[in-house]
Motif scaffolding. Sequence first.
Motif, PDB file in Angstrom:
ATOM      1  N   THR A  93       0.836  -1.202   0.000  1.00 52.83           N
ATOM      2  CA  THR A  93       0.000   0.000   0.000  1.00 52.83           C
ATOM      3  C   THR A  93       0.873   1.255   0.000  1.00 52.83           C
ATOM      4  O   THR A  93       1.838   1.348   0.754  1.00 52.83           O
ATOM      5  N   ASP A  94       0.516   2.206  -0.844  1.00 47.03           N
ATOM      6  CA  ASP A  94       1.249   3.473  -0.852  1.00 47.03           C
ATOM      7  C   ASP A  94       1.127   4.164   0.505  1.00 47.03           C
ATOM      8  O   ASP A  94       0.060   4.151   1.128  1.00 47.03           O
ATOM      9  N   GLY A  95       2.207   4.750   0.946  1.00 39.27           N
ATOM     10  CA  GLY A  95       2.187   5.511   2.191  1.00 39.27           C
ATOM     11  C   GLY A  95       2.591   4.735   3.417  1.00 39.27           C
ATOM     12  O   GLY A  95       2.732   5.331   4.501  1.00 39.27           O
ATOM     13  N   VAL A  96       2.783   3.400   3.285  1.00 43.27           N
ATOM     14  CA  VAL A  96       3.211   2.642   4.452  1.00 43.27           C
ATOM     15  C   VAL A  96       4.711   2.842   4.661  1.00 43.27           C
ATOM     16  O   VAL A  96       5.460   3.152   3.733  1.00 43.27           O
ATOM     17  N   PHE A  97       5.136   2.659   5.877  1.00 43.99           N
ATOM     18  CA  PHE A  97       6.491   3.006   6.271  1.00 43.99           C
ATOM     19  C   PHE A  97       7.547   2.202   5.521  1.00 43.99           C
ATOM     20  O   PHE A  97       8.567   2.745   5.083  1.00 43.99           O
ATOM     21  N   ARG A  99       7.679   1.122   2.654  1.00 47.62           N
ATOM     22  CA  ARG A  99       7.850   1.516   1.259  1.00 47.62           C
ATOM     23  C   ARG A  99       8.384   2.945   1.115  1.00 47.62           C
ATOM     24  O   ARG A  99       8.577   3.431  -0.005  1.00 47.62           O
ATOM     25  N   ALA A 100       8.616   3.612   2.213  1.00 47.75           N
ATOM     26  CA  ALA A 100       9.075   5.003   2.158  1.00 47.75           C
ATOM     27  C   ALA A 100      10.505   5.086   1.646  1.00 47.75           C
ATOM     28  O   ALA A 100      11.285   4.129   1.745  1.00 47.75           O
ATOM     29  N   ASP A 101      10.851   6.232   1.085  1.00 45.76           N
ATOM     30  CA  ASP A 101      12.229   6.504   0.718  1.00 45.76           C
ATOM     31  C   ASP A 101      13.020   6.740   2.013  1.00 45.76           C
ATOM     32  O   ASP A 101      12.621   7.560   2.854  1.00 45.76           O
ATOM     33  N   VAL A 102      14.131   6.028   2.166  1.00 48.82           N
ATOM     34  CA  VAL A 102      14.887   6.106   3.416  1.00 48.82           C
ATOM     35  C   VAL A 102      15.364   7.531   3.698  1.00 48.82           C
ATOM     36  O   VAL A 102      15.305   8.007   4.842  1.00 48.82           O
ATOM     37  N   ASN A 103      15.814   8.220   2.672  1.00 47.84           N
ATOM     38  CA  ASN A 103      16.299   9.584   2.890  1.00 47.84           C
ATOM     39  C   ASN A 103      15.179  10.529   3.292  1.00 47.84           C
ATOM     40  O   ASN A 103      15.367  11.411   4.140  1.00 47.84           O
ATOM     41  N   ARG A 107      14.969  12.310   6.821  1.00 49.31           N
ATOM     42  CA  ARG A 107      14.873  13.763   6.937  1.00 49.31           C
ATOM     43  C   ARG A 107      13.753  14.156   7.897  1.00 49.31           C
ATOM     44  O   ARG A 107      13.932  15.077   8.711  1.00 49.31           O
ATOM     45  N   ARG A 108      12.625  13.468   7.835  1.00 56.18           N
ATOM     46  CA  ARG A 108      11.526  13.760   8.773  1.00 56.18           C
ATOM     47  C   ARG A 108      11.992  13.569  10.215  1.00 56.18           C
ATOM     48  O   ARG A 108      11.711  14.394  11.089  1.00 56.18           O
ATOM     49  N   LEU A 109      12.681  12.455  10.451  1.00 56.09           N
ATOM     50  CA  LEU A 109      13.139  12.177  11.807  1.00 56.09           C
ATOM     51  C   LEU A 109      14.244  13.147  12.207  1.00 56.09           C
ATOM     52  O   LEU A 109      14.266  13.635  13.349  1.00 56.09           O
ATOM     53  N   ALA A 110      15.145  13.461  11.295  1.00 53.03           N
ATOM     54  CA  ALA A 110      16.220  14.406  11.597  1.00 53.03           C
ATOM     55  C   ALA A 110      15.656  15.772  11.974  1.00 53.03           C
ATOM     56  O   ALA A 110      16.184  16.455  12.867  1.00 53.03           O
ATOM     57  N   LEU A 143      19.319   5.504  11.342  1.00 49.00           N
ATOM     58  CA  LEU A 143      20.698   5.706  10.908  1.00 49.00           C
ATOM     59  C   LEU A 143      20.797   6.903   9.963  1.00 49.00           C
ATOM     60  O   LEU A 143      21.714   7.723  10.078  1.00 49.00           O
ATOM     61  N   ALA A 144      19.856   6.996   9.029  1.00 50.64           N
ATOM     62  CA  ALA A 144      19.862   8.125   8.094  1.00 50.64           C
ATOM     63  C   ALA A 144      19.680   9.441   8.838  1.00 50.64           C
ATOM     64  O   ALA A 144      20.341  10.444   8.533  1.00 50.64           O
ATOM     65  N   ALA A 145      18.787   9.449   9.820  1.00 50.90           N
ATOM     66  CA  ALA A 145      18.520  10.677  10.584  1.00 50.90           C
ATOM     67  C   ALA A 145      19.746  11.130  11.366  1.00 50.90           C
ATOM     68  O   ALA A 145      20.026  12.329  11.481  1.00 50.90           O
ATOM     69  N   VAL A 146      20.492  10.179  11.918  1.00 48.58           N
ATOM     70  CA  VAL A 146      21.710  10.515  12.660  1.00 48.58           C
ATOM     71  C   VAL A 146      22.690  11.255  11.754  1.00 48.58           C
ATOM     72  O   VAL A 146      23.345  12.221  12.165  1.00 48.58           O
ATOM     73  N   GLU A 147      22.783  10.809  10.518  1.00 42.24           N
ATOM     74  CA  GLU A 147      23.694  11.453   9.565  1.00 42.24           C
ATOM     75  C   GLU A 147      23.187  12.822   9.126  1.00 42.24           C
ATOM     76  O   GLU A 147      23.976  13.722   8.826  1.00 42.24           O
ATOM     77  N   LEU A 148      21.871  12.987   9.075  1.00 40.60           N
ATOM     78  CA  LEU A 148      21.285  14.228   8.558  1.00 40.60           C
ATOM     79  C   LEU A 148      21.084  15.295   9.628  1.00 40.60           C
ATOM     80  O   LEU A 148      20.914  16.476   9.297  1.00 40.60           O
ATOM     81  N   ALA A 149      21.067  14.913  10.885  1.00 44.66           N
ATOM     82  CA  ALA A 149      20.789  15.867  11.956  1.00 44.66           C
ATOM     83  C   ALA A 149      21.865  16.950  12.009  1.00 44.66           C
ATOM     84  O   ALA A 149      23.045  16.698  11.747  1.00 44.66           O
ATOM     85  N   ALA A 150      21.444  18.151  12.359  1.00 40.08           N
ATOM     86  CA  ALA A 150      22.390  19.276  12.451  1.00 40.08           C
ATOM     87  C   ALA A 150      23.455  19.011  13.506  1.00 40.08           C
ATOM     88  O   ALA A 150      24.619  19.359  13.331  1.00 40.08           O
TER      89      ALA A 150
END
Length: 274
Positions: A93-97, A99-103, A107-110, A143-150
Motif C-alpha cells: 500500500t502506498d504511504g506505508v512506512f 515503502r518510504a524513501d529512506v532519505n 529527513r523527517r526524523l532528523a 541511521l539516516a537521521a543521525v547522519e542528517l541531523a544538524a
Amino acid sequence: MSTIVFVHAHPDDEGTATAGTMIRAAREGHRVVVVYCTDGDPGDVPDDLAPGETVVSRRRGEAEASAAITGTARVAWLGYGDSGMTGWAQNHTDGVFSRADVNDAGRRLADLLDEENADTVVGYDWHGGYGHPDHVMLHKTTLAAVELAARRPRYLEVTMNRDLMRQMFTLAAEMGMEGFDPDTRGDDGNPIGTAEAELHWAVDLGDDVMTKREALACHASQTDVKQLLELPVEMFPFAFGTEHYIEPGRPPGMVRGWWVDYPSVGRPTSVTPR
C-alpha cells in the motif's frame, strides 16, 4: 540533563522495549521524547470503539496514556501507515512506512531531532528484533537521521537478549507453561533478538518494571498486549525487567548499568544497515 529521543515503529512497541528506561530517564530529569513512525492502523479493532472513533485514534490515545505513565514529555508521529507483517496486503500500500524513501523518512526524523536538539536517539537493531518490515525500516531511517541531523546525537539500538530469552523458554517448559523459542525464525527468517555477546548495555529496571507494566497495559486494545498481560505478575520482572541495548562503536562486552551515566565513546566513522 539531556534530551533522549526513543523511536518506535508502532504505538505499544515502547511498552515492551524501552518503557523502563524512559521511566527512569524522566524521573532523573531528562527530557524524554517518543516518536512513532506509523499509526498502527492494521491493529486489532476494539469491541468498544465509540461512534466516530477509529483504530488509529484509539491507539493514539493509548500512546498518550502510556506517555503520562512513563513521564514522556512529547509524543510525535512520523506520519506513515503501518505496513503490517511480512506477506500482508498492506505491504504493497502506498504511504506505508516500509515503502518510504529512506532519505525522506530520515529527513523527517532528523527534523524532529533538530527541533529537540537531541543528545541521544534510540532506534532498533539491524533486523528490528524480529524482522517486522516497519522495524527494519526504522533501523535504516534512524541511521539516516543521525547522519542528517544538524547535531549528530549519540546513537543506541534497543534489542532483545536472545540468550536470556532461551533461559526463559527453558524455564517456562519446566513449569509446564507455553514459552517462546527465540530460535524460531522471525518475520524475516532470522532468529529473534541479538546474542548476548553482541550487546553493550543491560539496564536493570528494579521496581520500575511494574510501572513499565502499567504503561504496557495502556495498549490493551491489542491482542498481543493482552496476552503479555496474562503473564503471571510475579513472572513479569523476569521477562521484562531488563532492557538491552547495542551501542555501535563501543568495545565488546555487556555492561550491566545505566548507559545514561556513561559517556559516549563516539560513533564509528560509518554506520550502515546490514
